[in-house]
Design an enzyme around this catalytic site. Structure first.
Site, PDB file in Angstrom:
ATOM      1  N   LYS A 185       0.914   4.495   6.980  1.00  0.00           N
ATOM      2  CA  LYS A 185       0.448   5.330   5.875  1.00  0.00           C
ATOM      3  C   LYS A 185       1.109   6.700   5.991  1.00  0.00           C
ATOM      4  O   LYS A 185       1.894   6.960   6.895  1.00  0.00           O
ATOM      5  CB  LYS A 185      -1.080   5.505   5.923  1.00  0.00           C
TER       6      LYS A 185
ATOM      7  N   SER B   7       0.801  -1.223   0.000  1.00  0.00           N
ATOM      8  CA  SER B   7       0.000   0.000   0.000  1.00  0.00           C
ATOM      9  C   SER B   7       0.837   1.279   0.000  1.00  0.00           C
ATOM     10  O   SER B   7       0.321   2.352  -0.286  1.00  0.00           O
ATOM     11  CB  SER B   7      -0.951   0.018   1.198  1.00  0.00           C
TER      12      SER B   7
END
Length: 278
Positions: free
Chosen positions: A119, A42
């Site tokens: 993230k 990701s």
């Protein structure tokens, strides 16, 4: 009799040494750094599957989420930070706390599952965040984007989950070349990093998200392959992340394994030793 006492004393000293070592390791993980192995794609290309890094817990101070967790599914061990320090949570505060800066790559606890996620911070408390045609907008203004060619990788089973990457150039068989569009994204504070795109999907056009006070908005750099704040927790996403759920900042990759195991040293990537995370 003396031999038995000597043997007994050796066992006691060994146990004490192990206990002390575990206590020291626990204090180290709680206060300073926590190891983290990247399990998914990701955050490509900033972080690759198999990158091993230490999370700097001193960067943002401490909350209940700073307590260590220990998960060894093979032997049924699943000790969570909330199990140990949950009584310290609930007020969304930290001690000696600095706030994350836009562009920081951060490890945080998922607000529902408690699992560690990594993230990039793009939205700060009180801001309005929206994606329009794959372009990040902050308070109604698009971020600066610059085309940066194509990101390529060989289609192969990656990491312990043995997943294959998604590709912009269609379905690619094992051993083929997977392509994604690459751009350089520059945030309002001047921080730049690469992002990847595969094609238009629902997460590329979103409503306006108003970040609550005391919360942050996170997205993955591999924009079309990331479960992040663009998705609510009801949709198995992250939603807005409370300040107290932040674990720490990822600053530098120690080493990176391209194999299924962290210890497969013959698969370590030679170009990622001590690589700074931008």
């Amino acid at each position: 009799m003396a031999a038995k006492e000597k043997s007994s004393g050796f066992i006691v000293e060994t146990i004490k040494t192990i206990v002390y070592a575990m206590l020291i390791a626990g204090v180290f993980r709680t206060l300073f750094f926590q190891p983290f192995w990247i399990p998914s794609g990701s955050m490509k290309e900033t972080l690759l599957v198999g990158d091993f890094l230490f999370v700097n817990k001193m960067a943002y101070g401490y909350s209940y989420a700073s307590c260590p967790n220990l998960r060894i599914p093979a032997v049924g061990i699943d000790i969570d930070a909330e199990d140990l320090c949950g009584f310290l949570g609930g007020d969304n505060t930290r001690i000696w706390g600095d706030e994350p800066e836009r562009g920081d790559v951060v490890v945080f606890r998922h607000p529902v599952t408690g699992r560690d996620f990594i993230k990039r911070v793009v939205g700060l408390p009180g801001e309005r965040i929206q994606m329009i045609n794959s372009v990040l907008h902050i308070n109604g203004e698009p971020v600066q984007l610059e085309d940066a060619g194509v990101f390529t990788e060989v289609v192969e089973l990656q990491g312990p989950s043995r997943v294959t990457p998604r590709c912009e150039n269609g379905i690619v068989g094992r051993g083929g070349v997977c392509e994604k569009s690459r751009q350089i994204e520059t945030l309002p504070n001047g921080r730049s990093h690469s992002i990847l795109n595969i094609g238009l999907q629902s997460s590329d056009n979103t409503p306006v998200f108003e970040v609550p006070e005391g919360h942050y908005f996170f997205v993955g750099d591999n924009r079309d392959n990331s479960s992040d704040s663009r998705f609510s927790t009801r949709a198995n996403g992250v939603g807005f992340v409370p300040y107290e759920d932040i674990v720490g900042r990822a600053d530098r990759i120690l080493f990176s394994s391209a194999g299924s195991s962290l210890f497969s040293f013959w698969t370590w990537r030679s170009d990622r030793y001590f690589k700074r995370i931008e």
